[in-house]
Write a protein that holds these residues in place. Structure first.
Motif, PDB file in Angstrom:
ATOM      1  N   ARG A   4       0.833  -1.210   0.000  1.00  0.00           N
ATOM      2  CA  ARG A   4       0.000   0.000   0.000  1.00  0.00           C
ATOM      3  C   ARG A   4       0.861   1.251   0.000  1.00  0.00           C
ATOM      4  NH1 ARG A   4      -2.524   2.865  -1.958  1.00  0.00           N
ATOM      5  NH2 ARG A   4      -4.183   4.221  -1.162  1.00  0.00           N
TER       6      ARG A   4
ATOM      7  N   VAL B 268      -2.882  -1.087  -4.597  1.00  0.00           N
ATOM      8  CA  VAL B 268      -4.074  -1.354  -3.793  1.00  0.00           C
ATOM      9  C   VAL B 268      -3.869  -2.691  -3.090  1.00  0.00           C
ATOM     10  CG1 VAL B 268      -6.561  -1.728  -3.829  1.00  0.00           C
ATOM     11  CG2 VAL B 268      -5.510  -0.091  -5.423  1.00  0.00           C
ATOM     12  N   ALA B 269      -4.052  -2.719  -1.771  1.00  0.00           N
ATOM     13  CA  ALA B 269      -3.792  -3.931  -0.998  1.00  0.00           C
ATOM     14  C   ALA B 269      -5.045  -4.390  -0.266  1.00  0.00           C
ATOM     15  CB  ALA B 269      -2.671  -3.695   0.010  1.00  0.00           C
TER      16      ALA B 269
ATOM     17  N   ILE C 297      -5.619  -0.062   3.698  1.00  0.00           N
ATOM     18  CA  ILE C 297      -5.693  -1.480   3.374  1.00  0.00           C
ATOM     19  C   ILE C 297      -7.098  -1.999   3.637  1.00  0.00           C
ATOM     20  CG2 ILE C 297      -4.836  -3.784   4.006  1.00  0.00           C
ATOM     21  CD1 ILE C 297      -2.218  -2.378   4.839  1.00  0.00           C
TER      22      ILE C 297
END
Length: 508
Positions: free
Chosen positions: A180, A185-186, A217
């Protein structure tokens, strides 16, 4: 003599990861003195590197070169026979021979298994499962255990793609934070009710989950993954129970590791959650075969798979073999037994420290008890969830036996020292909760020279301070001087602070 035309002792090392690299490094003086022959078998084409920091390469925090733990030219110059890109396929203990994947054979007087561990691949629809092998994974699915995985993940991270991380342990949480922070994008998916459920209590886990969400996250708890979606030969999503799916461009599997023991099992060694070795890391009755690191189950205890205990075992075994050489350099017949050496040091209780910018966490020991539970333990808790702060202290007879500190770095540093020293807590425990007040001094307790700073290498505050005072100007330079900061990286911030203080105190 032992029949060899070379040095009196032929030592063969199977594996060339971080633990084997430490073992070889500590044996180099004996190789240079000509008292041993040393052959190292490495399955990867690259020399040993620090796998713990592979995620940092994938997210751009560091480069692959900085992870190196061995220099092939230096080893060759010392006469070490380093064979990369090959592996052992069979060990014949009766003849003391090792058969290699290229068809050649090696004789040995001592054999050291440093085969490490492989990532555990869960049973999911769309993935091949092999508990004793390394099954091929679909494009975009990786365990983030080697530099090839790092390169694949880096391509997704650089484009700001979506990365799903499966596993709520320390490595999974660190990977999600690093991904992130790098701009991708996590999504963190885990089976437990909170991340780090084995190290934290429920309230501490909720504070951590909120901190992860604040960091951007997406946290998906309390679910089981059931399948991997592959479109056009590439990962496209992780299917969960109940019909939900997490879309993504890459999947990082972080659900643990399994010791690599099939070679040892094939030659008749006892395997119980790892290669069973005694308190002197010996796996046979003749003191010919040893095991260290992730593959070694010392007295039957499953390996922790942490780099610090592995390095301790490597250094101890190098010294032990050197003592055997000094006592009986020619080693006629069975291996000499000069008297029992002190056993390998017992593994210290692990302190978990989250290596992430913006999320401070340290925890250790048993923290399941509550303030009102019966028994001899005393529990103190302070929480400010709105500020992302949580602290829990568990003591027995006044001595700290477990703690959690989230969002409170000064308190965490103090608790780590108290825990590792076994010191009594202050009578006013609230004083520990107030350490992160900016108006107070940085620490109520000054580390002693003998206190361990780097839990991976065992380097102390005194050793690091001497390195700083001697002119070291970077963390890498300090690492070269005393090995501090060369493991998981959790102590690098402290080393940087000590370097800055030394620079300020130096005469103009």
């Amino acid at each position: 003599m032992n029949g060899s035309t070379g040095p009196a002792e032929r030592i063969v090392v199977l594996g060339f990861g971080p633990v084997a690299a430490r073992f070889v490094d500590d044996l180099l003086p004996h190789k240079l003195a000509g008292t041993i022959g040393l052959t190292v078998i490495g399955g990867e084409v690259r020399p040993a590197y620090n796998r713990v920091l592979v995620a940092d390469v994938a997210t751009g925090r560091t480069d692959a070169a900085s992870l190196s733990l061995a220099e092939p030219q230096e080893l060759a110059g010392a006469g070490v026979d380093l064979r990369l890109g090959t592996s052992a396929v069979r060990v014949d203990r009766s003849r003391r021979r090792v058969l290699l994947s290229d068809g050649s054979e090696l004789g040995y007087d001592r054999l050291v298994f440093a085969t490490g561990s492989r990532p555990a691949i869960p049973v999911l629809r769309g993935l091949d499962f092999s508990p004793l092998g390394d099954p091929p994974l679909p494009e975009g699915v990786m365990a983030l255990r080697d530099l090839d995985d790092a390169a694949r993940l880096a391509r997704v991270v650089r484009t700001g793609g979506r990365v799903v991380v499966l596993g709520g342990g320390i490595l999974g949480v660190e990977a999600a934070l690093a991904i992130r922070e790098a701009g991708a994008v996590a999504t963190l998916v885990h089976h437990g009710p909170v991340p780090l459920a084995r190290a934290l209590d429920h309230d501490g886990g909720r504070v951590l989950a909120a901190a992860l969400a604040d960091a951007g996250i997406e946290v998906v708890p309390d679910v089981r993954a059931v399948g991997v979606r592959v479109d056009g030969g590439r990962f496209s999503g992780l299917d969960l129970e109940g019909g939900r799916s997490c879309p993504g461009d890459a999947l990082v599997v972080s659900v643990g590791v399994r010791p690599r023991t099939e070679l040892a099992e094939g030659c008749g060694l006892v395997v119980t959650g790892g290669i069973r070795v005694d308190e002197r890391l010996c796996a046979d009755t003749e003191e010919r075969v040893f095991a260290i690191g992730d593959c070694a189950a010392v007295q039957g205890r499953p390996p922790s798979c942490l780099i610090g205990p592995g390095w301790t075992q490597a250094s101890w075994l190098a010294g032990h073999l050197a003592r055997l050489l000094l006592s009986a350099p020619s080693l006629p017949g069975p291996a000499a037994r000069p008297g029992l050496a002190e056993p390998v040091p017992e593994e210290a209780a692990a302190v978990i420290m989250l290596k992430a910018r913006g999320v401070d966490l340290a925890a250790a020991g048993t923290v399941s008890s509550g303030p009102w539970d019966p028994g001899t333990q005393r529990v103190s808790v302070w929480a400010d969830p709105g500020q992302g702060r949580y602290c829990k202290l568990v003591t027995e007879g006044g001595v700290l036996t477990g703690f959690i500190a989230i969002g409170m770095p000064r308190t965490a540093a103090e608790l780590v020292l108290l825990y590792e020293r076994g010191d009594d807590l202050p009578a006013d425990r609230s004083s520990l909760f107030r350490l992160d007040d900016a108006a107070l001094p940085a620490s109520a307790r000054v580390p002693e020279d003998s206190d361990v700073l780097c839990r991976c290498s065992g380097a102390t505050f005194g050793e690091v301070q001497r390195a700083c005072d001697s002119g070291c100007s970077s963390v890498d330079a300090v690492g070269s001087a005393c090995r501090a900061g060369t493991g998981c990286g959790g102590c690098r911030t402290v080393i940087e602070e000590m370097l800055a203080s030394a620079a300020e105190a130096a005469p103009a």
